[in-house]
Design a protein around this motif. Structure first.
Motif, PDB file in Angstrom:
ATOM      1  N   SER A   1       1.554   9.235  -5.886  1.00 36.99           N
ATOM      2  CA  SER A   1       1.879  10.634  -5.595  1.00 36.99           C
ATOM      3  C   SER A   1       3.028  11.123  -6.472  1.00 36.99           C
ATOM      4  O   SER A   1       3.035  12.270  -6.914  1.00 36.99           O
ATOM      5  CB  SER A   1       2.212  10.813  -4.113  1.00 36.99           C
TER       6      SER A   1
ATOM      7  N   ILE B   1      -4.252  15.693   1.748  1.00 40.77           N
ATOM      8  CA  ILE B   1      -4.854  14.360   1.880  1.00 40.77           C
ATOM      9  C   ILE B   1      -3.768  13.281   1.860  1.00 40.77           C
ATOM     10  O   ILE B   1      -3.785  12.342   2.665  1.00 40.77           O
ATOM     11  CB  ILE B   1      -5.890  14.130   0.758  1.00 40.77           C
ATOM     12  N   PHE B   2      -2.809  13.442   0.950  1.00 41.89           N
ATOM     13  CA  PHE B   2      -1.697  12.501   0.845  1.00 41.89           C
ATOM     14  C   PHE B   2      -0.920  12.426   2.157  1.00 41.89           C
ATOM     15  O   PHE B   2      -0.545  11.336   2.611  1.00 41.89           O
ATOM     16  CB  PHE B   2      -0.792  12.919  -0.316  1.00 41.89           C
TER      17      PHE B   2
ATOM     18  N   VAL C   1      -1.955  13.053   5.249  1.00 43.19           N
ATOM     19  CA  VAL C   1      -2.738  12.398   6.303  1.00 43.19           C
ATOM     20  C   VAL C   1      -2.664  10.879   6.151  1.00 43.19           C
ATOM     21  O   VAL C   1      -2.373  10.155   7.110  1.00 43.19           O
ATOM     22  CB  VAL C   1      -4.198  12.885   6.290  1.00 43.19           C
ATOM     23  N   PHE C   2      -2.928  10.387   4.957  1.00 38.02           N
ATOM     24  CA  PHE C   2      -2.906   8.946   4.746  1.00 38.02           C
ATOM     25  C   PHE C   2      -1.482   8.397   4.693  1.00 38.02           C
ATOM     26  O   PHE C   2      -1.194   7.329   5.238  1.00 38.02           O
ATOM     27  CB  PHE C   2      -3.658   8.579   3.462  1.00 38.02           C
ATOM     28  N   GLY C   3      -0.591   9.124   4.035  1.00 38.59           N
ATOM     29  CA  GLY C   3       0.782   8.652   3.868  1.00 38.59           C
ATOM     30  C   GLY C   3       1.551   8.565   5.172  1.00 38.59           C
ATOM     31  O   GLY C   3       2.249   7.585   5.419  1.00 38.59           O
TER      32      GLY C   3
ATOM     33  N   LEU D   1       0.827  -1.215   0.000  1.00 40.25           N
ATOM     34  CA  LEU D   1       0.000   0.000   0.000  1.00 40.25           C
ATOM     35  C   LEU D   1       0.860   1.263   0.000  1.00 40.25           C
ATOM     36  O   LEU D   1       0.582   2.216  -0.738  1.00 40.25           O
ATOM     37  CB  LEU D   1      -0.933   0.005   1.210  1.00 40.25           C
TER      38      LEU D   1
ATOM     39  N   GLY E   1       0.283   8.244   8.183  1.00 43.23           N
ATOM     40  CA  GLY E   1      -0.299   7.139   8.949  1.00 43.23           C
ATOM     41  C   GLY E   1       0.187   5.791   8.457  1.00 43.23           C
ATOM     42  O   GLY E   1       0.530   4.901   9.251  1.00 43.23           O
ATOM     43  N   LEU E   2       0.239   5.610   7.159  1.00 46.38           N
ATOM     44  CA  LEU E   2       0.701   4.354   6.578  1.00 46.38           C
ATOM     45  C   LEU E   2       2.192   4.143   6.842  1.00 46.38           C
ATOM     46  O   LEU E   2       2.626   3.025   7.165  1.00 46.38           O
ATOM     47  CB  LEU E   2       0.405   4.348   5.076  1.00 46.38           C
TER      48      LEU E   2
ATOM     49  N   LEU F   1       0.976   4.098  -2.885  1.00 42.96           N
ATOM     50  CA  LEU F   1       0.726   5.492  -2.539  1.00 42.96           C
ATOM     51  C   LEU F   1       1.881   6.380  -3.012  1.00 42.96           C
ATOM     52  O   LEU F   1       1.659   7.455  -3.589  1.00 42.96           O
ATOM     53  CB  LEU F   1       0.515   5.635  -1.035  1.00 42.96           C
TER      54      LEU F   1
ATOM     55  N   VAL G   1       5.852  11.854   3.477  1.00 46.45           N
ATOM     56  CA  VAL G   1       5.361  10.768   4.333  1.00 46.45           C
ATOM     57  C   VAL G   1       6.282  10.500   5.509  1.00 46.45           C
ATOM     58  O   VAL G   1       5.827  10.022   6.552  1.00 46.45           O
ATOM     59  CB  VAL G   1       5.094   9.447   3.566  1.00 46.45           C
TER      60      VAL G   1
END
Length: 113
Positions: A39, A83-84, A86-88, A31, A90-91, A35, A62
């Motif tokens: 990006s 948005i990238f 926040v998700f990146g 994942l 966390g991942l 991502l 990230v």
């Protein structure tokens, strides 16, 4: 400098162990890779940066390093980056956390035997 090489070898061994022994780690790394690839493509296309600069910016985001040498210039890039991030982030934290759990579990198993 020798400490760097020793640490790097330990990191590579830990990643190989995690890839071999933990399916959740493999999924998280997959994942994160997707991502980062997405990006990188986005920044290459929208910002017009080189592939290397786009990938570099994605990794710096990230990993929360963020040197500030590249910044999004369009509104869509700023929204995407928010948005990238926040998700990146966390991942990225999840991958590192899972890697640490696998390494610690392996060390506990080695001590028991």
């Amino acid at each position: 400098m020798i400490n760097f090489y020793i640490s790097f070898i330990r990191l590579v061994k830990a990643i190989i162990l995690a890839i071999k022994s933990d399916e959740e780690f493999r999924v998280l790394v997959g994942l994160l890779s997707m991502l980062l690839a997405g990006s990188t493509f986005f920044y290459k296309t929208i910002e017009g940066w080189s592939w290397v600069d786009s990938f570099y910016f994605s990794v710096m985001t990230v990993s929360t390093i963020g040197y500030g040498d590249f910044t999004p210039s369009t509104d869509i890039s700023k929204i995407f980056t928010t948005i990238f991030a926040v998700f990146g982030i966390g991942l990225f934290v999840a991958v590192n956390s899972k890697l640490l759990k696998v390494v610690l579990a392996d060390r506990m198993n080695q001590r028991e035997h």
